[in-house]
Design an enzyme around this catalytic site. Structure first.
Site, PDB file in Angstrom:
ATOM      1  N   LYS A 176      -7.643   1.409  -2.215  1.00 23.31           N
ATOM      2  CA  LYS A 176      -7.126   0.966  -0.919  1.00 23.31           C
ATOM      3  C   LYS A 176      -7.101   2.118   0.084  1.00 23.31           C
ATOM      4  O   LYS A 176      -7.464   1.948   1.251  1.00 23.31           O
ATOM      5  CB  LYS A 176      -5.723   0.382  -1.085  1.00 23.31           C
ATOM      6  N   LYS A 220       0.777   5.283   8.106  1.00 19.03           N
ATOM      7  CA  LYS A 220       1.373   5.501   6.789  1.00 19.03           C
ATOM      8  C   LYS A 220       0.308   5.608   5.704  1.00 19.03           C
ATOM      9  O   LYS A 220       0.345   6.500   4.844  1.00 19.03           O
ATOM     10  CB  LYS A 220       2.351   4.353   6.497  1.00 19.03           C
ATOM     11  N   THR A 243       0.851  -1.184   0.000  1.00 17.29           N
ATOM     12  CA  THR A 243       0.000   0.000   0.000  1.00 17.29           C
ATOM     13  C   THR A 243       0.887   1.235   0.000  1.00 17.29           C
ATOM     14  O   THR A 243       1.720   1.403   0.884  1.00 17.29           O
ATOM     15  CB  THR A 243      -0.924   0.031   1.227  1.00 17.29           C
TER      16      THR A 243
END
Length: 283
Positions: free
Chosen positions: A160, A228, A85
């Site tokens: 995502k 993150k 990701t």
């Protein structure tokens, strides 16, 4: 997650070669007679499809373009799939740079956590050329239950990040409800029954709330990794001028969690921060 996903590819009957920067993590594969490479370059040389699953964009760049990276093993027809990701911008950057070596690229982040990785039930969001996606779709089906072709390169990462926005805010909501319940003297089992059987039900309630009730903060998905992901979501929304105050707040709370040294705990450790803010001593 990467090890479990690779094992499911093996179980589906695909020939496999594996590499990990920590070689001890490849031992279960070696015991099965699966070849272990010495570098990403060797994986590329001996594969039609290279899948990498690492922590963040700098790690992807090192695996792909480093001294012994994938590009040095490039050959006609090679496809690289990034299942990490990061961000739509990074996906486009990787795709463009790989194209210089004649390598096709798909961004294909996943959701479903460690459980989904082990059980082969992940949801996989794929961006890139449709014909490349169709060619490698059977490999995705070995790892996931729901495979979504999202369109152009970067759209997999965008989906995502949208998922992570909901995941993060949902965890915030559960932690807030539990903190107030604790302070108000409400039985936590009764709260769980209400949340899990009514309109508030969610994966976070079903999977994480029982862990939170037991004080189990070990990671299914690390808090630092969600931080993150939310950082990339905020960077993206800043470029598009879309106000997301809930996402911004959630990111700051996970910043605080990481600052407290809890980044390697699961995302559900957010409850510890809420208990501290509310002056709740939970042992």
């Amino acid at each position: 997650m990467g090890s479990a996903m690779a094992m499911n590819i093996h179980k589906a009957g695909f020939p496999l070669i594996v590499y990990n920067r920590t070689r001890s993590k490849t031992e279960p594969f070696a015991k099965l007679g699966i070849p272990v490479a010495n570098s990403p370059r060797e994986v590329a040389e001996k594969s039609d499809v290279v899948i990498e699953m690492v922590t963040d964009a700098p790690d992807v760049e090192e695996v792909l373009f480093g001294k012994d990276g994938v590009v040095h093993g490039a050959h006609p027809g090679l496809v690289v799939i990034d299942m990490s990701t990061n961000s739509p911008d990074y996906a486009k950057y990787f795709a463009g740079k790989l194209a210089e070596y004649g390598i096709e690229f798909l961004d294909a982040p996943v959701t479903g956590g460690d459980v989904g990785a082990r059980q082969g039930t992940l949801t996989i969001m794929v961006g890139g050329k449709r014909e490349v996606f169709e060619r490698v779709k059977p490999v995705f089906e070995a790892m996931g239950k729901t495979i979504i072709y999202a369109g152009d390169v970067g759209n997999g990462q965008m989906l995502k990040l949208l998922n992570q926005i909901v995941v993060g805010i949902d965890m915030l909501a559960v932690a807030e409800a539990m903190a107030l319940a604790k302070k108000a003297g409400i039985d936590m089992e009764k709260l769980f029954t209400v949340l899990s059987t009514g309109a508030a039900n969610s994966f976070t309630v079903q999977y994480y709330m029982p862990k939170m009730m037991k004080g189990d903060f070990e990671p299914g998905f690390r808090a630092a990794h969600l931080k993150k992901d939310l950082k990339y979501a905020i960077e993206t929304t800043n470029k598009l001028n879309v106000p997301l105050p809930g996402t911004a707040l959630t990111l700051q709370l996970y910043n605080a969690l990481v600052a407290k040294g809890l980044g390697e705990k699961g995302t559900q450790a957010l409850l510890k921060l809420y208990y501290e803010l509310a002056g709740i001593n939970d042992g």
